[in-house]
Design a protein around this motif. Structure first.
Motif, PDB file in Angstrom:
ATOM      1  N   THR A  68       0.450  -1.591 -13.094  1.00  0.00           N
ATOM      2  CA  THR A  68       1.563  -1.213 -12.218  1.00  0.00           C
ATOM      3  C   THR A  68       1.206   0.015 -11.381  1.00  0.00           C
ATOM      4  O   THR A  68       1.429   0.037 -10.163  1.00  0.00           O
ATOM      5  CB  THR A  68       2.825  -0.920 -13.056  1.00  0.00           C
ATOM      6  OG1 THR A  68       3.157  -2.069 -13.816  1.00  0.00           O
ATOM      7  CG2 THR A  68       3.988  -0.549 -12.160  1.00  0.00           C
ATOM      8  N   ILE A  69       0.637   1.041 -12.025  1.00  0.00           N
ATOM      9  CA  ILE A  69       0.234   2.248 -11.292  1.00  0.00           C
ATOM     10  C   ILE A  69      -0.857   1.907 -10.284  1.00  0.00           C
ATOM     11  O   ILE A  69      -0.820   2.325  -9.120  1.00  0.00           O
ATOM     12  CB  ILE A  69      -0.258   3.336 -12.276  1.00  0.00           C
ATOM     13  CG1 ILE A  69       0.877   3.786 -13.182  1.00  0.00           C
ATOM     14  CG2 ILE A  69      -0.834   4.525 -11.515  1.00  0.00           C
ATOM     15  CD1 ILE A  69       0.434   4.713 -14.306  1.00  0.00           C
ATOM     16  N   ALA A  77       0.569  -0.080  -7.336  1.00  0.00           N
ATOM     17  CA  ALA A  77       1.394   0.762  -6.454  1.00  0.00           C
ATOM     18  C   ALA A  77       0.510   1.629  -5.559  1.00  0.00           C
ATOM     19  O   ALA A  77       0.800   1.793  -4.360  1.00  0.00           O
ATOM     20  CB  ALA A  77       2.307   1.646  -7.303  1.00  0.00           C
ATOM     21  N   GLU A  78      -0.573   2.180  -6.128  1.00  0.00           N
ATOM     22  CA  GLU A  78      -1.474   3.021  -5.329  1.00  0.00           C
ATOM     23  C   GLU A  78      -2.236   2.199  -4.294  1.00  0.00           C
ATOM     24  O   GLU A  78      -2.432   2.640  -3.166  1.00  0.00           O
ATOM     25  CB  GLU A  78      -2.455   3.730  -6.257  1.00  0.00           C
ATOM     26  CG  GLU A  78      -1.869   4.903  -7.004  1.00  0.00           C
ATOM     27  CD  GLU A  78      -1.345   5.953  -6.050  1.00  0.00           C
ATOM     28  OE1 GLU A  78      -2.148   6.545  -5.314  1.00  0.00           O
ATOM     29  OE2 GLU A  78      -0.128   6.161  -6.011  1.00  0.00           O
ATOM     30  N   ALA A  97      -1.156  -0.542  -2.943  1.00  0.00           N
ATOM     31  CA  ALA A  97      -0.187  -0.946  -1.922  1.00  0.00           C
ATOM     32  C   ALA A  97       0.010   0.174  -0.901  1.00  0.00           C
ATOM     33  O   ALA A  97       0.127  -0.080   0.303  1.00  0.00           O
ATOM     34  CB  ALA A  97       1.140  -1.300  -2.590  1.00  0.00           C
ATOM     35  N   ARG A  98       0.009   1.430  -1.389  1.00  0.00           N
ATOM     36  CA  ARG A  98       0.130   2.560  -0.459  1.00  0.00           C
ATOM     37  C   ARG A  98      -1.072   2.626   0.480  1.00  0.00           C
ATOM     38  O   ARG A  98      -0.945   2.962   1.662  1.00  0.00           O
ATOM     39  CB  ARG A  98       0.250   3.866  -1.259  1.00  0.00           C
ATOM     40  CG  ARG A  98       0.461   5.098  -0.410  1.00  0.00           C
ATOM     41  CD  ARG A  98       0.796   6.302  -1.261  1.00  0.00           C
ATOM     42  NE  ARG A  98      -0.255   6.614  -2.206  1.00  0.00           N
ATOM     43  CZ  ARG A  98      -1.357   7.295  -1.892  1.00  0.00           C
ATOM     44  NH1 ARG A  98      -1.520   7.725  -0.649  1.00  0.00           N
ATOM     45  NH2 ARG A  98      -2.269   7.553  -2.788  1.00  0.00           N
ATOM     46  N   TYR A 136      -4.335   5.852 -11.758  1.00  0.00           N
ATOM     47  CA  TYR A 136      -4.475   6.631 -10.515  1.00  0.00           C
ATOM     48  C   TYR A 136      -5.941   6.764 -10.086  1.00  0.00           C
ATOM     49  O   TYR A 136      -6.282   6.559  -8.913  1.00  0.00           O
ATOM     50  CB  TYR A 136      -3.867   8.029 -10.701  1.00  0.00           C
ATOM     51  CG  TYR A 136      -2.365   8.050 -10.570  1.00  0.00           C
ATOM     52  CD1 TYR A 136      -1.757   7.923  -9.322  1.00  0.00           C
ATOM     53  CD2 TYR A 136      -1.538   8.193 -11.680  1.00  0.00           C
ATOM     54  CE1 TYR A 136      -0.381   7.930  -9.191  1.00  0.00           C
ATOM     55  CE2 TYR A 136      -0.155   8.197 -11.569  1.00  0.00           C
ATOM     56  CZ  TYR A 136       0.416   8.071 -10.318  1.00  0.00           C
ATOM     57  OH  TYR A 136       1.790   8.067 -10.190  1.00  0.00           O
TER      58      TYR A 136
END
Length: 253
Positions: A8-9, A12-13, A15-16, A106
């Motif tokens: 998930t992390i 999300a990163e 996708a950014r 991350y």
């Protein structure tokens, strides 16, 4: 290990990264292409060769390293700083996720981004210069290790920074000068003896030298020493991150 949290992390990163493609991808590739034009074509036509390699090809490993290091730090530091800035990082800390899963999510995303950019720049370089990579697997290994180690460093900077100005402080004032003075655009053997000795205190020299060896089979320092340097740097970053999560330093402020 909670792999769902890591995914998930990581997602999300990533996708950014794709949401800000012009800033995170096109900009570094365009800047590096300009380096090829200025240093490889304009200056390279006067220098001709360095240690038997055309100057345009000689600077390719240095340019890739410059971009990978700065992008690794930038992506990881912003990725961890932004949740702190908007106040959602405390929710992440209170979730059933341990520090290792947070770091893998991350740092893994930041390392992937910088690796992707590094490979694109490598591909772009073939439009400007002719060269053959002597040790492609070693080249890839050095590239991956560098992406991971500098993403770890960026993660530390992101936790340390209290504002956006501090976020840029170390990359601009420390890392970029060390890369430029670490043999990105020249061989250490071209320097006067005194400056050669001074340069050996620059840790970036060992990374660029090992990476250049993978391309051309030539290095300013022994390859084993380069691997030892990058391994020690990675271990140091991991130790600092472990200490940060153990003590809570700057995490709950």
């Amino acid at each position: 290990m909670n792999m769902q949290a890591v995914k998930t992390i990581y997602a999300a990163e990533m996708a950014r990264f794709f949401r800000t493609l012009a800033q995170s991808f096109i900009s570094p590739v365009l800047s590096t292409s300009l380096y090829f034009v200025v240093f490889g074509t304009a200056i390279g036509s006067r220098i001709q060769e360095v240690e038997g390699v055309s100057y345009g090809a000689f600077i390719v490993p240095g340019l890739i390293m410059l971009t990978v290091m700065t992008q690794g730090i930038s992506n990881a530091s912003f990725g961890i700083y932004f949740p702190k800035f908007i106040g959602t990082f405390s929710e992440l800390l209170s979730a059933p996720i341990n520090f290792l899963e947070i770091v893998i999510g991350y740092v893994g995303a930041a390392a992937t981004k910088s690796l992707f950019i590094g490979l694109v720049i490598l591909g772009t370089s073939f439009f400007f210069v002719e060269m053959t990579i002597l040790h492609p697997l070693a080249m890839l290994a050095f590239l991956v290790l560098t992406c991971i180690s500098f993403a770890l460093m960026g993660f530390i900077i992101g936790i340390w920074a209290k504002n956006f100005e501090q976020l840029q402080l170390i990359p601009l004032l420390v890392v970029t000068p060390l890369v430029f003075l670490g043999g990105s655009f020249y061989s250490i053997s071209m320097l006067p003896p005194l400056w050669q000795q001074v340069t050996y205190f620059n840790p970036v020299v060992y990374l660029i030298s090992g990476f250049r060896w993978a391309f051309f089979g030539q290095a300013d320092v022994p390859v084993g020493l380069s691997l030892l340097a990058i391994g020690a740097f990675t271990a140091l970053c991991l130790a600092i991150i472990w200490w940060i999560f153990r003590t809570g330093w700057r995490l709950r402020e």
